[in-house]
Design an enzyme around this catalytic site. Structure first.
Site, mmCIF file in Angstrom:
data_model
loop_
_atom_site.group_PDB
_atom_site.id
_atom_site.type_symbol
_atom_site.label_atom_id
_atom_site.label_comp_id
_atom_site.label_asym_id
_atom_site.label_seq_id
_atom_site.Cartn_x
_atom_site.Cartn_y
_atom_site.Cartn_z
ATOM 1 N N ASP A 1 -8.041 -19.869 -60.835
ATOM 2 C CA ASP A 1 -7.905 -21.304 -61.065
ATOM 3 C C ASP A 1 -7.758 -21.620 -62.554
ATOM 4 O OD1 ASP A 1 -7.819 -22.711 -58.603
ATOM 5 O OD2 ASP A 1 -9.854 -22.014 -58.218
ATOM 6 N N GLU B 1 -13.540 -22.384 -64.411
ATOM 7 C CA GLU B 1 -12.206 -22.466 -63.815
ATOM 8 C C GLU B 1 -11.386 -23.594 -64.433
ATOM 9 O OE1 GLU B 1 -12.693 -21.325 -59.240
ATOM 10 O OE2 GLU B 1 -14.279 -22.632 -59.987
ATOM 11 N N HIS C 1 -3.411 -15.791 -44.922
ATOM 12 C CA HIS C 1 -4.181 -14.899 -44.053
ATOM 13 C C HIS C 1 -3.733 -13.443 -44.178
ATOM 14 C CE1 HIS C 1 -6.694 -14.179 -40.554
ATOM 15 N NE2 HIS C 1 -5.775 -13.294 -40.222
ATOM 16 N N CYS D 1 -14.563 -13.063 -62.377
ATOM 17 C CA CYS D 1 -14.472 -12.754 -60.952
ATOM 18 C C CYS D 1 -13.098 -13.118 -60.397
ATOM 19 C CB CYS D 1 -15.568 -13.454 -60.161
ATOM 20 S SG CYS D 1 -15.466 -15.239 -60.258
ATOM 21 N N ARG E 1 -21.541 -18.207 -54.456
ATOM 22 C CA ARG E 1 -20.869 -19.432 -54.908
ATOM 23 C C ARG E 1 -21.016 -20.460 -53.803
ATOM 24 N NH1 ARG E 1 -14.538 -19.442 -55.815
ATOM 25 N NH2 ARG E 1 -14.461 -19.332 -53.566
ATOM 26 N N ARG F 1 -0.993 -21.663 -58.420
ATOM 27 C CA ARG F 1 -1.215 -20.219 -58.319
ATOM 28 C C ARG F 1 -0.551 -19.579 -57.111
ATOM 29 N NH1 ARG F 1 -7.718 -20.135 -56.975
ATOM 30 N NH2 ARG F 1 -7.412 -18.412 -55.573
HETATM 31 C C1 PEP Z 1 -10.875 -18.068 -59.219
HETATM 32 O O1 PEP Z 1 -10.436 -19.224 -59.209
HETATM 33 O O2 PEP Z 1 -10.525 -17.202 -60.047
HETATM 34 C C2 PEP Z 1 -11.827 -17.635 -58.194
HETATM 35 C C3 PEP Z 1 -12.407 -16.457 -58.267
HETATM 36 O O3 PEP Z 1 -12.032 -18.479 -57.171
HETATM 37 P P1 PEP Z 1 -11.032 -18.603 -55.896
HETATM 38 O O4 PEP Z 1 -10.003 -17.541 -56.057
HETATM 39 O O5 PEP Z 1 -11.902 -18.419 -54.709
HETATM 40 O O6 PEP Z 1 -10.513 -19.978 -56.077
HETATM 41 MG MG MG Z 2 -11.318 -20.706 -57.909
#
Ligand code: PEP
Ligand code: MG
Length: 880
Positions: free
Chosen positions: A757, A733, A496, A804, A640, A767
């Site tokens: 991901d 991903e 958060h 992204c 998404r 991650r």
């Molecule tokens: C990603 O996995 O790079 C992504 C943009 O999705 P999130 O960070 O929401 O898992």
């Molecule tokens: Mg992701």
């Protein structure tokens, strides 16, 4: 030399590289000294000014000079000590007087380049206390001709006579090592001298610049005079040059000696730094097979010193980009002492009731405020908190404590912590979120009873907030304009506090060592949100250098903002789309304000999280329409579909606990298992699409079958609604999606690469893992090869590709991604102007060559160095 300014000529021709970009933390973090580096185009090292040669390192790769009392280190290449002198031919010896432009060293550039990590040559002033500021040239410099560094001396720092005063001349019999030496007996005479036992140096490369820098920065934390003794010679540990000049080699025995009031602590800390893989107690046999590389030992040494004194550098997770310098404000929750004994039961009960009522009022007001500010989703959190205060079990437990004669505060704390612990023990991820809520609301009531520790609202302006963790309540209590940066023990890049910090553009690091809470309030620190580090104990000169860098960065940001509405077109006319990532409809107007050309990723989870029931079609339609209308008719919104499961549970979607949630039923897998939820969302998206440009994108796709099943749902719902077609794409991903992009391209309209991901799955590294964070670098060549494969697969069928994940906003990655042919970069909103500005400095042809080289590189660090050399710019933002 004129007045108090020393101008140092470039000792070698080449391109100036800012120290921060040197691929070695000891130089990049200015532990050895301040200055600049040069990526050389020549093979001769010249004297940058008139000086005396203090030392030619035994491995011949580094030369130390004394220029009118200032110590200068010229260090050819990175990790070149390991070459043991091969390829280097010094032209001078210790003690020589040299003139500016005189050749100091020749080297065989091809031979050295083939074996060293890099040829980048740092040129440093190591006596940082003696200077106030150093200005470095930029761009290309010619050896012996252009000024590389302009060094401003501190007042009174010029010594009456060179060399540096902290040293004693060597015995006449000593070889050229000698400036550093002093008889050990001399310091032994002081009554307060403390010594370590003898330690054997096991690193073959000995105590060269990097370990010497670590020892020096450790010693500088103490007032004591700290020396390193080798036989009869000794060196002042605070001075990197002095330690280097002691010429300690693998197999040598050394010990640490210190005198002064904190001598014992100083010896313990410096000894610990030495022992960290570089040395062993002399009595122990020196392991031969497992001899560590000095490089490993040194890079990590500061982090292990901390048995006694605090480490100078804490490493965690990069949580929000940017850096800040400021005084620490340590916020400890629950610091207040709570007396157990209460008054009579009725009085204590009245006090508790009053506190509960006040907390309910607060929560109601908070909820109204957030709703009025358009933060409906966050308002929901506090609505849920208010409900917890009605929980009969919780209230009964508190009452039982009251009846036992305990004070209201004691009783309440005992009740809510016991209940939160019980919930947590169930090990259900959904319930553990409830435990955190219980603690949060419990503390709110407690604050009414013991006087709120609302220090959070009274942070001094410009402070770096250091806390164990920040809850939703804390972050709303925070005076956000006063916080320069946030450092937390708990949390990850997706917690958060991190999300909040990124949205507000506040630099943040998470997952840091709990000992950050031991920092003395007011201590000056540097928080680097790009690399997730917190440093303290900086000299005035180091701090000044950081402040100057920050001022440069702020100027660059302001310039980027001023040009935010210009397109991102390379110098040779190639256009890249720069879009924003959204996780909250309330932020949608900022996309256009910051020059975003669309939304490349709407994380629709925010519509679903923190609530009791699934949002219905009308509610979802309203949210998506709100974003569409903020974007206007020209900008594309990519929604998404729901990406939960794994570590993101929803109370109204049954999700059994999984052994490996990250590899389990998450993303599209969960949506296909609950098709009604997906259909509702798709209908809402299609309805919003009638008001503007909208596309649908599916997360976590691994197989063609998944994508086709999801796309079929879009087609069926579209036919039923009689809606116009929309673009349907997938997030890349998984390695499977990347490798099969050519096949997906037959069915998909576009691809958006989720590098967060994709990196964790490719490297098999979580991650959000604080200890793995330094290695979870999305600029890893393995990830880039998958991006390359995706782009070629997609372009072969005329499909566009965006990125992204956070890599898109990493300025070090931008040239590589552009060179790989990525069509769109979708980044956190505050980064849009910066990324656009970066693209405008690049040429597509140079980026293509960079990308080609990057695909062949060994690791992310090599790619960062490559980009810094070819395109300049900072080391980048490393969140996967
Ligand atoms: C990603 O996995 O790079 C992504 C943009 O999705 P999130 O960070 O929401 O898992
Ligand atoms: Mg992701």
């Amino acid at each position: 030399m004129s007045g108090d300014v020393l101008r140092l000529l470039a000792p070698i021709s080449g391109i100036v590289v800012p120290l921060a970009d040197v691929p070695d933390p000891v130089f990049a973090q200015r532990m050895t000294g301040d200055g600049a580096a040069i990526d050389p185009l020549g093979a001769e090292l010249l004297a940058p000014c008139d000086a005396t040669v203090v030392q030619v390192h035994r491995a011949k790769h580094a030369i130390t000079l004394n220029a009118d009392g200032l110590e200068l280190i010229l260090h050819v290449g990175i990790d070149t000590v390991a070459l043991g002198g091969e390829g280097f031919t010094p032209q001078v010896s210790a003690g020589d007087r040299v003139r500016a432009g005189q050749v100091l060293l020749r080297f065989d550039a091809d031979r050295v380049a083939a074996r060293a990590k890099s040829l980048v040559t740092p040129v440093l002033v190591s006596t940082m206390d003696a200077v106030t500021r150093i200005e470095a040239a930029a761009g290309r410099v010619t050896a012996g001709h252009d000024v590389l560094l302009t060094v401003f001396r501190a007042e009174g720092a010029r010594p009456a006579a060179a060399p540096a005063s902290s040293r004693v001349t060597a015995p006449a019999t000593a070889p050229a090592t000698a400036l550093a030496t002093a008889p050990a007996a001399e310091s032994a005479a002081a009554p307060t001298t403390v010594r370590s036992e003898w330690l054997s140096i096991v690193a073959e490369t000995g105590l060269h610049a990097r370990p010497a820098s670590v020892l020096a920065s450790t010693a500088r934390q103490f007032r004591a005079d700290v020396r390193l003794e080798r036989g009869d010679a000794s060196a002042n540990v605070r001075s990197v040059v002095s330690v280097m000049a002691l010429e300690v080699l693998g197999g040598d025995r050394v010990r640490v000696a210190a005198s002064g009031d904190d001598a014992a602590e100083a010896v313990a800390a410096v000894r610990a730094a030495l022992l960290h893989e570089l040395a062993v107690p002399a009595a122990e046999p020196v392991p031969s097979a497992a001899r560590p590389k000095a490089a490993t030992a040194i890079a990590e040494a500061p982090a292990v010193v901390g048995q006694g004194p605090l480490p100078l550098r804490f490493s965690g997770v990069a949580a929000s980009p940017g850096s800040a310098v400021g005084p620490v404000f340590v916020w400890r929750r629950d610091a207040a002492e709570i007396a157990r004994d209460g008054g009579d039961v009725a009085t204590e009960r009245r006090a508790l009731d009053a506190a509960l009522s006040a907390a309910r009022r607060d929560l109601g007001a908070l909820r109204e405020r957030l709703t009025a500010e358009g933060e409906g989703e966050r308002a929901e959190i506090f609505a849920a908190h208010a409900e917890l205060l009605e929980d009969p079990d919780l209230l009964d437990a508190a009452d039982a404590e009251l009846r036992a004669g305990n004070s209201a505060a004691w009783s309440w704390r005992a009740a809510f912590t016991a209940q939160a612990d019980r919930v947590l023990a169930l090990k259900n991820p959904l319930l553990s979120a409830r435990a955190a809520d219980l603690r949060d609301v419990g503390r709110r009531v407690l604050a009414q009873l013991v006087g709120r520790d609302d220090a959070l609202g009274a942070i001094p302006a410009g402070a770096v907030l250091v806390a164990e963790e920040l809850t939703p309540s804390d972050t709303v209590a925070l005076d956000r304009n006063r916080v320069a940066a946030i450092a937390t023990v708990m949390g990850s890049a997706t917690s958060h506090a991190s999300i909040l910090a990124r949205g507000l553009g506040i630099p943040a690091a998470a997952g840091l060592d709990p000992r950050i809470l031991e920092l003395t309030p007011g201590t000056r620190v540097v928080l680097d949100g790009d690399h997730g580090t917190l440093r303290h104990g900086l000299s005035a000169a180091e701090e000044q250098a950081v402040t100057a860098q920050l001022a440069d960065a702020a100027r660059a940001r302001a310039a980027a903002l001023a040009a935010a509405h210009d397109p991102a077109v390379t110098t040779d006319g190639h256009r890249v789309e720069i879009a924003g990532n959204l996780g909250d409809a309330a932020d949608a107007p900022r996309v256009a304000e910051l020059g975003g050309q669309g939304v490349g990723l709407l994380r629709s989870e925010f519509v679903f999280l923190e609530r009791r029931n699934a949002p219905d079609e009308a509610e979802q339609t309203a949210v998506y329409e709100r974003v569409v209308s903020a974007l206007g008719p020209e900008r594309l919104l990519v929604v998404r579909t729901l990406d939960v499961g794994g570590d993101k549970p929803l109370s109204y979607l049954p999700m059994p606990a999984e052994e490996n949630p990250m590899l389990g039923e998450r993303g599209i897998r969960l949506s296909l298992a609950h098709p009604e939820t997906l259909r509702t969302q798709v209908r809402a998206i299609l309805r919003a699409a009638s008001k503007g440009k909208v596309a649908v994108m599916f997360p976590m796709i691994a197989t063609l079958a998944e994508f086709r099943a999801a796309k079929r749902i879009v087609e069926e719902e579209r036919a039923a609604l009689g809606a116009a077609p929309v673009q349907v794409g997938l997030m890349v991903e998984t390695a499977a999606a990347a490798l099969m992009a050519d096949q997906f391209a037959k069915d998909a309209d576009f691809f958006s690469i989720g590098t967060n991901d994709l990196t964790q799955y490719t490297l098999a590294m979580d991650r959000g893992h604080p200890r793995l964070a330094p290695m979870v670098d999305a600029l890893h060549p393995a990830v880039l090869r998958l991006i390359d494969r995706t782009v070629s697969g997609a372009h072969a069928s005329g499909r566009w590709v965006g990125v992204c994940g956070a890599l898109a906003g990493d300025v070090a990655a931008v040239p590589v991604l552009v060179g790989l042919g990525v069509d769109e970069l979708s980044v956190d909103l505050p980064l849009i102007p910066t990324v656009k500005a970066r693209v405008r400095t690049l040429s597509l042809s140079a980026c293509r060559e960079t990308a080609r080289l990057a695909l062949e590189a060994e690791d992310g660090a090599a790619i960062r160095a490559l980009v810094a050399t070819r395109h300049g710019g900072p080391g980048g933002w490393r969140l996967g």
